[in-house]
Motif scaffolding. Sequence first.
Motif, PDB file in Angstrom:
ATOM      1  N   VAL A 123     -83.404  -4.347  -4.172  1.00  0.00           N
ATOM      2  CA  VAL A 123     -82.814  -5.421  -3.382  1.00  0.00           C
ATOM      3  C   VAL A 123     -82.868  -5.002  -1.922  1.00  0.00           C
ATOM      4  CG1 VAL A 123     -80.825  -6.932  -3.109  1.00  0.00           C
ATOM      5  CG2 VAL A 123     -81.248  -5.849  -5.316  1.00  0.00           C
ATOM      6  N   THR A 124     -83.351  -5.875  -1.067  1.00  0.00           N
ATOM      7  CA  THR A 124     -83.389  -5.579   0.362  1.00  0.00           C
ATOM      8  C   THR A 124     -82.505  -6.576   1.107  1.00  0.00           C
ATOM      9  OG1 THR A 124     -85.360  -6.957   0.717  1.00  0.00           O
ATOM     10  CG2 THR A 124     -85.713  -4.639   0.203  1.00  0.00           C
ATOM     11  N   PHE A 125     -81.866  -6.073   2.166  1.00  0.00           N
ATOM     12  CA  PHE A 125     -80.937  -6.876   2.960  1.00  0.00           C
ATOM     13  C   PHE A 125     -81.394  -6.907   4.410  1.00  0.00           C
ATOM     14  CE2 PHE A 125     -78.573  -4.987  -0.550  1.00  0.00           C
ATOM     15  CZ  PHE A 125     -77.852  -6.055  -1.064  1.00  0.00           C
ATOM     16  N   ASP A 126     -81.144  -8.022   5.082  1.00  0.00           N
ATOM     17  CA  ASP A 126     -81.424  -8.120   6.513  1.00  0.00           C
ATOM     18  C   ASP A 126     -80.334  -7.453   7.332  1.00  0.00           C
ATOM     19  OD1 ASP A 126     -83.783  -9.457   6.143  1.00  0.00           O
ATOM     20  OD2 ASP A 126     -82.926 -11.452   6.424  1.00  0.00           O
ATOM     21  N   THR A 127     -79.120  -7.422   6.771  1.00  0.00           N
ATOM     22  CA  THR A 127     -77.987  -6.840   7.487  1.00  0.00           C
ATOM     23  C   THR A 127     -77.159  -6.019   6.498  1.00  0.00           C
ATOM     24  OG1 THR A 127     -76.693  -8.843   7.062  1.00  0.00           O
ATOM     25  CG2 THR A 127     -77.844  -8.702   9.169  1.00  0.00           C
ATOM     26  N   ASP A 128     -76.195  -5.286   7.007  1.00  0.00           N
ATOM     27  CA  ASP A 128     -75.312  -4.457   6.188  1.00  0.00           C
ATOM     28  C   ASP A 128     -74.671  -5.323   5.096  1.00  0.00           C
ATOM     29  OD1 ASP A 128     -73.393  -2.816   5.080  1.00  0.00           O
ATOM     30  OD2 ASP A 128     -72.593  -2.127   7.008  1.00  0.00           O
ATOM     31  N   PRO A 129     -74.928  -5.015   3.802  1.00  0.00           N
ATOM     32  CA  PRO A 129     -74.365  -5.846   2.727  1.00  0.00           C
ATOM     33  C   PRO A 129     -72.850  -5.786   2.621  1.00  0.00           C
ATOM     34  CG  PRO A 129     -75.447  -3.896   1.835  1.00  0.00           C
ATOM     35  CD  PRO A 129     -75.784  -3.938   3.294  1.00  0.00           C
ATOM     36  N   ALA A 130     -72.213  -4.860   3.345  1.00  0.00           N
ATOM     37  CA  ALA A 130     -70.747  -4.819   3.363  1.00  0.00           C
ATOM     38  C   ALA A 130     -70.181  -5.822   4.366  1.00  0.00           C
ATOM     39  CB  ALA A 130     -70.256  -3.414   3.705  1.00  0.00           C
ATOM     40  N   TYR A 131     -71.011  -6.307   5.298  1.00  0.00           N
ATOM     41  CA  TYR A 131     -70.620  -7.284   6.307  1.00  0.00           C
ATOM     42  C   TYR A 131     -69.307  -6.909   7.009  1.00  0.00           C
ATOM     43  CZ  TYR A 131     -74.200  -9.779   3.793  1.00  0.00           C
ATOM     44  OH  TYR A 131     -75.381 -10.110   3.172  1.00  0.00           O
ATOM     45  N   PRO A 132     -69.304  -5.727   7.670  1.00  0.00           N
ATOM     46  CA  PRO A 132     -68.076  -5.321   8.371  1.00  0.00           C
ATOM     47  C   PRO A 132     -67.843  -6.199   9.598  1.00  0.00           C
ATOM     48  CG  PRO A 132     -69.889  -3.852   8.929  1.00  0.00           C
ATOM     49  CD  PRO A 132     -70.401  -4.774   7.854  1.00  0.00           C
ATOM     50  N   PRO A 133     -66.585  -6.333  10.038  1.00  0.00           N
ATOM     51  CA  PRO A 133     -66.307  -7.109  11.256  1.00  0.00           C
ATOM     52  C   PRO A 133     -67.051  -6.488  12.441  1.00  0.00           C
ATOM     53  CG  PRO A 133     -64.284  -6.619  10.048  1.00  0.00           C
ATOM     54  CD  PRO A 133     -65.366  -5.814   9.408  1.00  0.00           C
ATOM     55  N   PRO A 134     -67.438  -7.289  13.428  1.00  0.00           N
ATOM     56  CA  PRO A 134     -68.209  -6.768  14.557  1.00  0.00           C
ATOM     57  C   PRO A 134     -67.545  -5.610  15.275  1.00  0.00           C
ATOM     58  CG  PRO A 134     -68.187  -9.165  14.581  1.00  0.00           C
ATOM     59  CD  PRO A 134     -67.222  -8.741  13.509  1.00  0.00           C
ATOM     60  N   ASN A 135     -66.210  -5.672  15.466  1.00  0.00           N
ATOM     61  CA  ASN A 135     -65.520  -4.618  16.209  1.00  0.00           C
ATOM     62  C   ASN A 135     -65.326  -3.356  15.389  1.00  0.00           C
ATOM     63  OD1 ASN A 135     -63.674  -5.602  14.440  1.00  0.00           O
ATOM     64  ND2 ASN A 135     -62.047  -5.979  15.936  1.00  0.00           N
ATOM     65  N   ALA A 136     -65.583  -3.420  14.091  1.00  0.00           N
ATOM     66  CA  ALA A 136     -65.357  -2.245  13.248  1.00  0.00           C
ATOM     67  C   ALA A 136     -66.436  -1.201  13.418  1.00  0.00           C
ATOM     68  CB  ALA A 136     -65.282  -2.669  11.784  1.00  0.00           C
ATOM     69  N   SER A 137     -67.600  -1.589  13.912  1.00  0.00           N
ATOM     70  CA  SER A 137     -68.717  -0.652  13.994  1.00  0.00           C
ATOM     71  C   SER A 137     -69.056  -0.233  15.420  1.00  0.00           C
ATOM     72  CB  SER A 137     -69.956  -1.277  13.345  1.00  0.00           C
ATOM     73  OG  SER A 137     -70.311  -2.470  14.000  1.00  0.00           O
ATOM     74  N   GLN A 138     -68.307  -0.709  16.421  1.00  0.00           N
ATOM     75  CA  GLN A 138     -68.657  -0.415  17.803  1.00  0.00           C
ATOM     76  C   GLN A 138     -68.598   1.066  18.122  1.00  0.00           C
ATOM     77  OE1 GLN A 138     -66.104  -2.880  20.165  1.00  0.00           O
ATOM     78  NE2 GLN A 138     -67.243  -4.754  19.749  1.00  0.00           N
ATOM     79  N   ASN A 139     -67.629   1.773  17.568  1.00  0.00           N
ATOM     80  CA  ASN A 139     -67.480   3.193  17.858  1.00  0.00           C
ATOM     81  C   ASN A 139     -67.953   4.076  16.705  1.00  0.00           C
ATOM     82  OD1 ASN A 139     -66.247   2.591  20.356  1.00  0.00           O
ATOM     83  ND2 ASN A 139     -64.262   2.294  19.327  1.00  0.00           N
ATOM     84  N   ARG A 140     -68.637   3.471  15.752  1.00  0.00           N
ATOM     85  CA  ARG A 140     -69.096   4.240  14.590  1.00  0.00           C
ATOM     86  C   ARG A 140     -70.532   3.826  14.282  1.00  0.00           C
ATOM     87  NH1 ARG A 140     -65.019   3.384   9.853  1.00  0.00           N
ATOM     88  NH2 ARG A 140     -66.233   5.105   8.999  1.00  0.00           N
ATOM     89  N   ALA A 141     -71.403   3.977  15.259  1.00  0.00           N
ATOM     90  CA  ALA A 141     -72.782   3.499  15.132  1.00  0.00           C
ATOM     91  C   ALA A 141     -73.508   4.168  13.975  1.00  0.00           C
ATOM     92  CB  ALA A 141     -73.533   3.744  16.435  1.00  0.00           C
ATOM     93  N   SER A 142     -73.336   5.489  13.832  1.00  0.00           N
ATOM     94  CA  SER A 142     -74.063   6.198  12.779  1.00  0.00           C
ATOM     95  C   SER A 142     -73.605   5.752  11.399  1.00  0.00           C
ATOM     96  CB  SER A 142     -73.865   7.714  12.927  1.00  0.00           C
ATOM     97  OG  SER A 142     -72.486   8.052  12.830  1.00  0.00           O
TER      98      SER A 142
END
Length: 278
Positions: A124-143
């Motif tokens: 299965v391939t995804f275009d985006t993170d299949p967990a769909y985290p909120p936009p602000n949740a990943s700003q300081n955790r890029a890796s």
Amino acid sequence: MQLTQNSLETYGFPQGFFVIKSLASGRLLDVEASTSDDSTEVILYPEQETSLVDSLRDPLHDNQVFGIDPSGALFSRSSGHALDVEDGRLVLRHRRPITHPFPNAYSHPLPQFIYSPENKEISVTFDTDPAYPPPNASQNRASVAEAWRYKRYLLSSIPMRKPKTLMDNASAFLTSAISTPLSFLSGNRNIESSPDEIFGTGLDLREDEILEQDRGEEGEVDDSPDPLRRVRVLGVTDATDSGLGMKAMLRRKWEVIPLREARKKVVTPRRASAGVTA
């Protein structure tokens, strides 16, 4: 460019409709309860229609029949709805309007399914993170936010054990008490538990929450009398697959069987005419 029959991409699946059988359990992918509701789970269930001739099949069992569209979306024949991945589960998904911030758990591109006839895996391939985290949740955790890109997502069946009886629990308790009597008396119990020990306790730990490499021997047992089995889309890496057992590997193997338009012709040898010798 004009599309031709030979140029159409089926992502490893056969053209037309087909059934998908688990090589580990012999069960077929099945839309649970034959419903068309959004988020209905796709499970494994015993084959309900044995004929592979499309015109001879009972349409009531079309919930075990699937197809692939030109975009790589797998869909159910009975409802026409596509399949999606929700918290690792395979589910029906109605097409949804774009809502912002896009993509999100409610509205996102459908995943693409690819079958490999050589190794029998469905990825299965995804275009985006299949967990769909909120936009602000990943700003300081890029890796961390990009970790999903380095995983392979594979469809796998999940074993199911028969429920523990009171006798089983009593036996397990006595065995544990006899093997570690001093620990029980002193109150100094070892808090570390192996996966097999976890499976033997009453902890609310679902089968699909156990990492494949941590199942252990007891976790591989599939002896439940329930005809239903679950499937999950697993995000794996070379590290998580290191030392994976044969049973776990088999649970990722699938046979995709196309439906036919007509019965197979039986060719019988022609008898020699009277008086003619070979």
